[in-house]
Design a protein around this motif. Structure first.
Motif, PDB file in Angstrom:
ATOM      1  N   ALA A   1       0.831  -1.206   0.000  1.00 10.83           N
ATOM      2  CA  ALA A   1       0.000   0.000   0.000  1.00 10.83           C
ATOM      3  C   ALA A   1       0.863   1.251   0.000  1.00 10.83           C
ATOM      4  O   ALA A   1       2.099   1.176   0.010  1.00 10.83           O
ATOM      5  CB  ALA A   1      -0.929  -0.016   1.214  1.00 10.83           C
ATOM      6  N   ALA A   2       0.214   2.419   0.044  1.00 14.98           N
ATOM      7  CA  ALA A   2       0.924   3.695  -0.056  1.00 14.98           C
ATOM      8  C   ALA A   2       1.921   3.902   1.081  1.00 14.98           C
ATOM      9  O   ALA A   2       2.912   4.612   0.909  1.00 14.98           O
ATOM     10  CB  ALA A   2      -0.083   4.838  -0.074  1.00 14.98           C
ATOM     11  N   ASP A   3       1.674   3.286   2.237  1.00 14.13           N
ATOM     12  CA  ASP A   3       2.588   3.451   3.376  1.00 14.13           C
ATOM     13  C   ASP A   3       3.651   2.363   3.430  1.00 14.13           C
ATOM     14  O   ASP A   3       4.358   2.228   4.433  1.00 14.13           O
ATOM     15  CB  ASP A   3       1.806   3.487   4.685  1.00 14.13           C
ATOM     16  N   GLY A   4       3.765   1.564   2.354  1.00 10.67           N
ATOM     17  CA  GLY A   4       4.778   0.526   2.289  1.00 10.67           C
ATOM     18  C   GLY A   4       4.393  -0.771   2.975  1.00 10.67           C
ATOM     19  O   GLY A   4       5.190  -1.716   3.006  1.00 10.67           O
ATOM     20  N   VAL A   5       3.173  -0.837   3.509  1.00  4.41           N
ATOM     21  CA  VAL A   5       2.707  -2.021   4.227  1.00  4.41           C
ATOM     22  C   VAL A   5       1.879  -2.890   3.289  1.00  4.41           C
ATOM     23  O   VAL A   5       1.059  -2.379   2.510  1.00  4.41           O
ATOM     24  CB  VAL A   5       1.871  -1.610   5.457  1.00  4.41           C
ATOM     25  N   CYS A   6       2.083  -4.191   3.357  1.00  2.00           N
ATOM     26  CA  CYS A   6       1.286  -5.136   2.572  1.00  2.00           C
ATOM     27  C   CYS A   6       0.114  -5.621   3.424  1.00  2.00           C
ATOM     28  O   CYS A   6       0.295  -5.964   4.595  1.00  2.00           O
ATOM     29  CB  CYS A   6       2.127  -6.327   2.133  1.00  2.00           C
ATOM     30  N   GLY A   7      -1.065  -5.678   2.826  1.00  2.00           N
ATOM     31  CA  GLY A   7      -2.194  -6.158   3.603  1.00  2.00           C
ATOM     32  C   GLY A   7      -3.520  -5.822   2.975  1.00  2.00           C
ATOM     33  O   GLY A   7      -3.622  -5.513   1.787  1.00  2.00           O
ATOM     34  N   GLY A   8      -4.583  -5.887   3.821  1.00  2.00           N
ATOM     35  CA  GLY A   8      -5.943  -5.797   3.345  1.00  2.00           C
ATOM     36  C   GLY A   8      -6.549  -4.410   3.420  1.00  2.00           C
ATOM     37  O   GLY A   8      -5.855  -3.408   3.611  1.00  2.00           O
TER      38      GLY A   8
END
Length: 254
Positions: free
Chosen positions: A30-37
């Protein structure tokens, strides 16, 4: 002799009329560099994650503030209505999801953390939340756009909450409630036929035992089921579902 697979066409719901599914958390960054839902909340349902594999976390926003709860095999995390939650992929994360009031999340009880202007327009919200049918590239792209839009709104809520301002978070809760208000009569019927009926059945059984009449035990039976859809695009990840009455329904628009 009765076949081991034979069972009535309309089984009782799972214990407590819970919803059941399995999720493999998205590995999209995602935009904050975190992968997830896709961050979201539920209006009337408590949700639980039972971790069966991999590592990750669930990020939550609530009156408690912002929390990052680690997930690993054997751990259980659950969150009550109004808690914004975001499943985070840390490597092979897979969870079994137990959902209160089965059928309600799929009927609209789950609301994404889209930006305020989207939440204020029911048509715009529906367009952003609805995925094309099937599991091809078009559906994957739409699921990713939906996730990214939810993360956009979520990051603004989180930033404000961490800074000590719970106003945007509270306003999101109110916006979610306004968005679903017209659906509540249909939810009530799902609740009556599922969770409430299950609780009332227990009351009737207790009454029978009090009267010394266990005749209802003559209706005892067993069921089995396997997932009816594998790898669908859920809110938090790829979702395995069960086509059992009042157990797991496809999400609206999917």
């Amino acid at each position: 002799m009765v076949s081991g697979d034979r069972k009535p066409a309309l089984p009782h719901p799972l214990p407590g009329a819970v919803g059941l599914s399995h999720l493999s958390a998205y590995d999209w960054q995602a935009a904050d560099g975190v992968c997830g839902g896709s961050p979201h909340l539920h209006l009337v349902c408590t949700e639980a994650y039972v971790v069966t594999g991999g590592r990750g976390a669930v990020q939550t926003l609530s009156p408690d503030g912002y929390r990052d709860i680690p997930l690993e095999p054997g751990s259980v995390a659950w969150f009550t209505p109004g808690t914004v939650h975001r499943m985070v992929q840390g490597g092979g994360l897979r969870v079994t999801v137990l959902m209160q009031n089965s059928g309600l999340p799929e009927a609209g009880d789950a609301v994404f953390t889209f930006p305020p202007e989207v939440l204020a327009d029911p048509a715009a919200y529906a367009a952003a939340a609805t995925l094309p049918s099937g599991a091809g590239p078009e559906t994957e792209a739409a699921a990713r756009r939906r996730r990214d839009l939810a993360v956009e709104g979520y990051l603004a809520l989180r930033e404000a909450l961490v800074a000590g301002d719970d106003g945007p978070y509270r306003e999101f809760q109110w916006a979610a409630a306004r968005l679903v208000r017209e659906k509540v009569p249909a939810w009530r019927e799902l609740w009556r036929s599922g969770a409430l009926a299950t609780a009332e059945r227990t009351g009737a059984q207790l009454d029978a035992l009090t009267d010394g009449d266990p005749a209802y035990l003559g209706e005892a039976t067993a069921y089995r089921a396997a997932p009816s859809r594998l790898g669908g695009y859920g809110m938090c990840g790829r979702r395995d579902e069960y086509a059992l009455p009042r157990t797991t329904l496809p999400y609206e628009g999917e």
